[in-house]
Design a protein around this motif. Sequence first.
Motif, mmCIF file in Angstrom:
data_model
loop_
_atom_site.group_PDB
_atom_site.id
_atom_site.type_symbol
_atom_site.label_atom_id
_atom_site.label_comp_id
_atom_site.label_asym_id
_atom_site.label_seq_id
_atom_site.Cartn_x
_atom_site.Cartn_y
_atom_site.Cartn_z
ATOM 1 N N ASN A 148 -0.013 10.942 -12.690
ATOM 2 C CA ASN A 148 1.034 11.926 -12.424
ATOM 3 C C ASN A 148 1.401 11.983 -10.944
ATOM 4 O OD1 ASN A 148 -1.731 13.197 -12.309
ATOM 5 N ND2 ASN A 148 -0.551 14.873 -11.407
ATOM 6 N N VAL A 149 0.428 11.699 -10.061
ATOM 7 C CA VAL A 149 0.710 11.714 -8.629
ATOM 8 C C VAL A 149 1.668 10.578 -8.272
ATOM 9 C CG1 VAL A 149 -0.295 11.485 -6.327
ATOM 10 C CG2 VAL A 149 -1.483 12.823 -8.085
ATOM 11 N N TYR A 150 1.424 9.401 -8.818
ATOM 12 C CA TYR A 150 2.335 8.279 -8.565
ATOM 13 C C TYR A 150 3.725 8.589 -9.115
ATOM 14 C CZ TYR A 150 4.118 3.452 -8.551
ATOM 15 O OH TYR A 150 4.863 2.318 -8.345
ATOM 16 N N ALA A 151 3.786 9.232 -10.278
ATOM 17 C CA ALA A 151 5.087 9.611 -10.834
ATOM 18 C C ALA A 151 5.826 10.556 -9.890
ATOM 19 C CB ALA A 151 4.900 10.263 -12.205
ATOM 20 N N ASP A 152 5.109 11.509 -9.301
ATOM 21 C CA ASP A 152 5.732 12.385 -8.307
ATOM 22 C C ASP A 152 6.260 11.580 -7.122
ATOM 23 O OD1 ASP A 152 5.269 14.670 -9.768
ATOM 24 O OD2 ASP A 152 3.614 15.401 -8.524
ATOM 25 N N GLN A 153 5.483 10.610 -6.664
ATOM 26 C CA GLN A 153 5.928 9.782 -5.536
ATOM 27 C C GLN A 153 7.207 9.020 -5.883
ATOM 28 O OE1 GLN A 153 2.230 7.552 -5.074
ATOM 29 N NE2 GLN A 153 1.849 8.543 -3.095
ATOM 30 N N ILE A 154 7.247 8.470 -7.102
ATOM 31 C CA ILE A 154 8.422 7.707 -7.522
ATOM 32 C C ILE A 154 9.645 8.620 -7.635
ATOM 33 C CG2 ILE A 154 9.440 6.381 -9.418
ATOM 34 C CD1 ILE A 154 7.488 4.757 -7.772
ATOM 35 N N ASN B 150 1.801 -1.994 -10.448
ATOM 36 C CA ASN B 150 0.605 -1.172 -10.589
ATOM 37 C C ASN B 150 -0.638 -1.997 -10.898
ATOM 38 O OD1 ASN B 150 2.982 0.740 -12.192
ATOM 39 N ND2 ASN B 150 2.048 1.413 -10.290
ATOM 40 N N HIS B 151 -1.698 -1.668 -10.212
ATOM 41 C CA HIS B 151 -3.001 -2.264 -10.509
ATOM 42 C C HIS B 151 -3.824 -1.289 -11.342
ATOM 43 C CE1 HIS B 151 -3.045 -6.043 -8.050
ATOM 44 N NE2 HIS B 151 -1.931 -5.457 -7.610
ATOM 45 N N ILE C 252 0.853 -1.186 0.000
ATOM 46 C CA ILE C 252 0.000 0.000 0.000
ATOM 47 C C ILE C 252 0.898 1.249 0.000
ATOM 48 C CG2 ILE C 252 -2.225 0.844 0.816
ATOM 49 C CD1 ILE C 252 -2.213 -2.155 0.731
ATOM 50 N N PHE C 253 2.035 1.169 -0.704
ATOM 51 C CA PHE C 253 2.947 2.324 -0.781
ATOM 52 C C PHE C 253 2.223 3.591 -1.195
ATOM 53 C CE2 PHE C 253 5.245 5.015 -3.804
ATOM 54 C CZ PHE C 253 6.236 5.536 -2.991
ATOM 55 N N VAL C 254 1.334 3.460 -2.165
ATOM 56 C CA VAL C 254 0.696 4.652 -2.728
ATOM 57 C C VAL C 254 -0.053 5.450 -1.668
ATOM 58 C CG1 VAL C 254 -1.474 3.521 -3.398
ATOM 59 C CG2 VAL C 254 -0.636 5.465 -4.722
ATOM 60 N N ASP C 255 -0.528 4.786 -0.603
ATOM 61 C CA ASP C 255 -1.267 5.456 0.464
ATOM 62 C C ASP C 255 -0.417 5.719 1.703
ATOM 63 O OD1 ASP C 255 -3.845 5.767 -0.678
ATOM 64 O OD2 ASP C 255 -4.225 3.635 -0.418
ATOM 65 N N THR C 256 0.849 5.327 1.655
ATOM 66 C CA THR C 256 1.739 5.515 2.800
ATOM 67 C C THR C 256 2.386 6.896 2.748
ATOM 68 O OG1 THR C 256 2.212 3.136 2.829
ATOM 69 C CG2 THR C 256 3.753 4.569 3.991
ATOM 70 N N GLU C 257 2.547 7.515 3.911
ATOM 71 C CA GLU C 257 3.267 8.783 3.953
ATOM 72 C C GLU C 257 4.659 8.580 3.347
ATOM 73 O OE1 GLU C 257 1.071 8.214 7.969
ATOM 74 O OE2 GLU C 257 2.241 7.024 6.544
ATOM 75 N N LEU C 258 5.038 9.444 2.419
ATOM 76 C CA LEU C 258 6.290 9.241 1.696
ATOM 77 C C LEU C 258 7.492 9.163 2.634
ATOM 78 C CD1 LEU C 258 5.966 11.413 -1.533
ATOM 79 C CD2 LEU C 258 6.291 8.950 -1.404
ATOM 80 N N LEU D 69 7.400 -0.566 -5.061
ATOM 81 C CA LEU D 69 6.538 0.504 -4.560
ATOM 82 C C LEU D 69 5.169 0.400 -5.220
ATOM 83 C CD1 LEU D 69 9.199 3.371 -4.757
ATOM 84 C CD2 LEU D 69 8.758 1.786 -2.855
ATOM 85 N N PRO D 70 4.276 -0.415 -4.679
ATOM 86 C CA PRO D 70 3.043 -0.757 -5.404
ATOM 87 C C PRO D 70 1.908 0.243 -5.242
ATOM 88 C CG PRO D 70 3.205 -2.043 -3.384
ATOM 89 C CD PRO D 70 4.466 -1.229 -3.467
ATOM 90 N N THR D 71 1.173 0.421 -6.341
ATOM 91 C CA THR D 71 -0.175 0.982 -6.216
ATOM 92 C C THR D 71 -1.082 -0.225 -5.978
ATOM 93 O OG1 THR D 71 -0.506 0.881 -8.617
ATOM 94 C CG2 THR D 71 0.217 2.973 -7.713
ATOM 95 N N THR D 72 -1.050 -0.708 -4.755
ATOM 96 C CA THR D 72 -1.799 -1.922 -4.416
ATOM 97 C C THR D 72 -3.261 -1.767 -4.795
ATOM 98 O OG1 THR D 72 -0.280 -2.160 -2.563
ATOM 99 C CG2 THR D 72 -2.239 -3.571 -2.571
#
Length: 590
Positions: free
Chosen positions: A236-242, A261-262, A194-200, A226-229
């Motif tokens: 674009n938000v996930y790209a910023d996280q990466i 990615n799902h 649940i990386f996508v929802d975890t505080e960076l 680093l999954p978007t579980t």
Amino acid sequence: MKTQGIQHRQRPSGMPVQKYRHFLDVNPVSLPDRTWPDKRITKAPRWLSTDLRDGNQSLIEPMNPEQKRELFDLLVRIGLKEIEVGFPAASQADWDFVRSLVDDDAVPEDVTISVLTQSRPEIIHRTVDALQGLPRATVHLYNATSPVFRRVVFNANKEQTKQLAIDGTRELLSYMEKTLSDDTIAGFEYSPEIFVDTELDFALEVCEGVMDVWQPDADRDIILNLPTTVERSTPNVYADQIEWFSRNISRREFVTISAHNHNDRGTGVATTELALMAGADRVEGCLFGHGERTGNVDLITVALNLYSSGVDPELDLSDIDGIRRTVEKVTSMEVPPRTPYGGELVYTSFSGSHQDAIKKGFEKRAAAVAAAGGDENAVPWEMPYLPIDPKDVGRNYEAIVRVNSQSGKGGVAYLLSSTRDLDLPRRLQIEFSGLVKKYTDRFGGEVTADELWQIFADEYLPYTAAEGLKPWGRYGLRGATATTAGEGEETVITVTMKELQDDGNYKDFTIASTGNGPIDAFTKALAKKGITVKVLDYVEHALSAGGDANAATYVEAEVNGEVLWGVAIDPSTMTSSFKAIISAVNRALR
């Protein structure tokens, strides 16, 4: 003439949108100096197939060992070098499959097997034990790190969550060093699930703690997945996280950042591509997007998107139909016909304007290739409506307006529609295009619209008097009447037919029957003659406007165990339907 102004719509009631929050309101990402929008993907990532793990666990009926092995062999054949094969500590079936790969010496030296484990000592031990004898193996350790999972599922705080990951890594490293032989090249992957929802900053902190144990270096890399579980934001938000993570993680040169990615929002491919632009090195997914819920990212689409941009995906997808058939066979799930690159209909245009544009495109390309001395690779691929050359994935374009031995159902259907107003159902298009191909294989050359009509009429319409054709068929319809006593009552029909005799002449006979409609009554009448007919599909349409228009009827029927189509044209819809059934019967008896 009046023009239309701006439309103001009221929001439909009944959908409580107020209970949802924008992703960035919950988990903000600040990266004003992001660089990924100006990047382009210039090389293939490392690929990992999780078809045998994520893909398998999402199936209504999981694969048996034989099906798993067939899929594993396919993954190896198309060039995947990292394959996640299961969760050996979770079930005896997964354990046995991993061991069968070892016992059968089925894993090439350059292929790395990956297995999944939770952060619990007994599960870690069982997982590592399954890897004995493999040439290369990666253990994939994970634990959920997002606030909602910490709070709702595990009742754990940040420190406990981080410690679980560190303790699991320590236990894994210790047990691998004690257990695995020197012949096994061992790798390690960690996922803050649940990386996508975890505080960076917390995801980074957990991964740093894991790396402090593993101690990656030039001969000992680490995969941080680093999954978007569950996909919950725009790509674009996930790209910023990466990009943020890639900038801030220490020992970056020894870290492989993996995107898993799902497709919950329908943007899994875009999310993956932007992640690669933002610094991801590796992609995990499934062939044709199998996986939980809406699926994992489709590896084939991502790979062929690269290919269409002139980037070698380093996978052999030249037999896309063979790949699709194997995946459908072992998963018992069909690949939708509009699936990018591999779907049944993606190189077919039913629109006449599309066909005309593609026809002209092929003509121009042929001239350019000839001018280049016949070297197709010397001429850039620029074709209306076709992002890649279908031949590159083992397919042919199926709908050229001019029908020849290379044409398919689309072009055949277009000509019959444009010249005879016939709108053939898709499965009939497939059946008839096969007959046309046999004709062109036998006689060669191009089939004109008139010749196409003669082939069609001879096969399906022996009594339509197509020019120059000799009537054939054991049965013909002389006339029919139908009556219904009242609402809810059965239909009574009386049918006069003709039957071909041994002397070449026809003899009339009359049969009567009842049923819950004219077609049901007619098939029951035919049963009295020993002909078993089951109607599987029925389509009809008018050939023109007006009350005196002819009706075209198409019937897919099972006749004495054989499935085939019948066609008829008649002003009466009932007569047309009876004739279409007789057409199918005559074809079965031909």
